[in-house]
Design a protein around this motif. Structure first.
Motif, PDB file in Angstrom:
ATOM      1  N   ILE A  62      43.450  43.110  40.384  1.00  0.00           N
ATOM      2  CA  ILE A  62      43.578  43.140  41.835  1.00  0.00           C
ATOM      3  C   ILE A  62      43.066  41.838  42.433  1.00  0.00           C
ATOM      4  O   ILE A  62      43.642  41.311  43.396  1.00  0.00           O
ATOM      5  N   ALA A  66      44.805  39.584  45.493  1.00  0.00           N
ATOM      6  CA  ALA A  66      44.193  39.876  46.793  1.00  0.00           C
ATOM      7  C   ALA A  66      43.745  38.592  47.490  1.00  0.00           C
ATOM      8  O   ALA A  66      43.804  37.493  46.927  1.00  0.00           O
ATOM      9  N   PHE A 278      49.268  42.137  48.715  1.00  0.00           N
ATOM     10  CA  PHE A 278      47.829  42.339  48.673  1.00  0.00           C
ATOM     11  C   PHE A 278      47.070  41.131  49.219  1.00  0.00           C
ATOM     12  O   PHE A 278      45.921  41.259  49.630  1.00  0.00           O
ATOM     13  N   LYS A 279      47.715  39.975  49.249  1.00  0.00           N
ATOM     14  CA  LYS A 279      47.080  38.809  49.866  1.00  0.00           C
ATOM     15  C   LYS A 279      46.871  39.059  51.358  1.00  0.00           C
ATOM     16  O   LYS A 279      45.868  38.639  51.937  1.00  0.00           O
ATOM     17  N   TYR A 282      44.649  43.266  51.297  1.00  0.00           N
ATOM     18  CA  TYR A 282      43.356  43.643  50.729  1.00  0.00           C
ATOM     19  C   TYR A 282      42.437  42.431  50.709  1.00  0.00           C
ATOM     20  O   TYR A 282      42.809  41.357  50.223  1.00  0.00           O
TER      21      TYR A 282
END
Length: 329
Positions: A62, A66, A278-279, A282
């Motif tokens: 992740i 992220a 996700f950048k 999250y």
């Protein structure tokens, strides 16, 4: 006359690997403080070289997709708007009425201190042929990656990051869903895909707004990916496409697939597939680089290395991540 010997430039990994850091790990001696990224004084603790933190970034799934920010304290805050800045239209000479003010929400990633405590015998450390720095980097990275992986996916936010699966979920679209809740789409069957599983995956992709699809990824564990890899289109082509070059990820429907073993297996009501940017969605906030204390006393004849790192994380944009729930509705 006194000869002056010029000191070589301390330019990162070459000095740290062959000089002071290796000496600190093997014997506790710190001959050249400038080879470290930081120092905590008489306690004997040092911030370990950046390549060890780089190793961690490479093995934590992740973290690799992220938004990671470096912060100076544990109290990181970020303001986001819940509906953008209201605007209006007018002719060239018409009056401009006042528009509504945007609504702001403060995001504070829950954080905690992540630690690892690998040990090695003093005899092993004394062996000059043993690459002590590579061993330590691998031990710390593996321990931290396992703990991070679980926290970023499903952490409860108590003395650790809050994972994206810990957010509330709803079937409503972006326009009507409560801020902070992630949208889910049903797979069509409890604990599995319906007969049109490939169509459900397409629906999941298209549920993400176009600006977020640039840079989006699928996230799932290996067993779920094994199930999806068997899906074919009507003409017999596989939806999943293997990597065509070293360092390039495999793709599903044209988007990279990230394997995160902490994602849940298929079960009734499970949220086993995530798709999103996700950048944008999250946020990981980490304070300072990994610090390490050398302890040769507590567990003789072993030397323990107590490594710590303060990390926080949470969903920063609930529109940027979509989930598939394995249920009929």
């Amino acid at each position: 006359m006194v000869d002056v010997v010029e000191r070589p430039a301390l330019d990162g990994a070459r000095v740290e690997r062959s000089g002071a850091f290796s000496g600190f790990v093997r014997t506790g001696a710190a001959l050249e403080m400038k080879a470290f990224t930081g120092v905590t004084g008489g306690e004997g603790g040092f911030a370990i070289p950046r390549e060890i933190d780089a190793t961690l970034k490479g093995v934590s799934p992740i973290r690799s997709i992220a938004n990671v920010v470096q912060v100076g304290s544990a109290g990181y805050r970020k303001l986001v708007t819940t509906g953008g800045a209201p605007s209006g239209w007018a002719s060239e000479v018409a009056a401009r009425p006042v528009t509504a003010s945007p609504n702001f929400v403060e995001i504070a990633p829950p954080s905690g201190e992540l630690y690892a405590n690998p040990s090695a015998s003093q005899a092993m450390l004394d062996d000059a042929a043993f690459d002590v720095e590579e061993w330590l980097a691998g031990e710390i990275a593996n321990e931290f990656a396992k703990a991070e992986g679980a926290a970023f996916v499903s952490g409860n936010g108590v003395n650790r990051p809050r994972g994206f699966l810990a957010n509330p979920v709803a079937a409503d679209g972006d326009a009507t869903r409560t801020f902070g809740a992630l949208q889910y789409l049903a797979s069509g069957a409890a604990g599995d895909f319906a007969a049109n599983g490939q169509e459900r995956l397409i629906d999941l992709v298209q549920a993400l707004r176009s600006p977020y699809r640039q840079g989006a990824s699928f996230v799932m564990n290996a067993s779920v990916l094994a199930r999806i890899r068997k899906f074919k289109t009507s003409d017999g082509a596989f939806l999943w496409q293997p990597s065509l070059a070293a360092g390039m990820p495999a793709t599903l429907l044209g988007y990279p697939v990230v394997e995160a073993e902490d994602m849940p297996d298929l079960a009734a009501g499970s949220l086993s597939v995530a798709f999103g940017n996700f950048k944008a969605g999250y946020l990981i906030a980490e304070r300072r680089e990994t610090a390490i204390l050398r302890d040769p006393y507590s567990n003789k004849p072993f030397v323990s290395f107590y490594a710590t790192k303060r990390i926080g994380g949470c969903v920063s944009n609930s529109e940027a991540i979509k989930l598939m729930r394995f249920s009929a509705t």
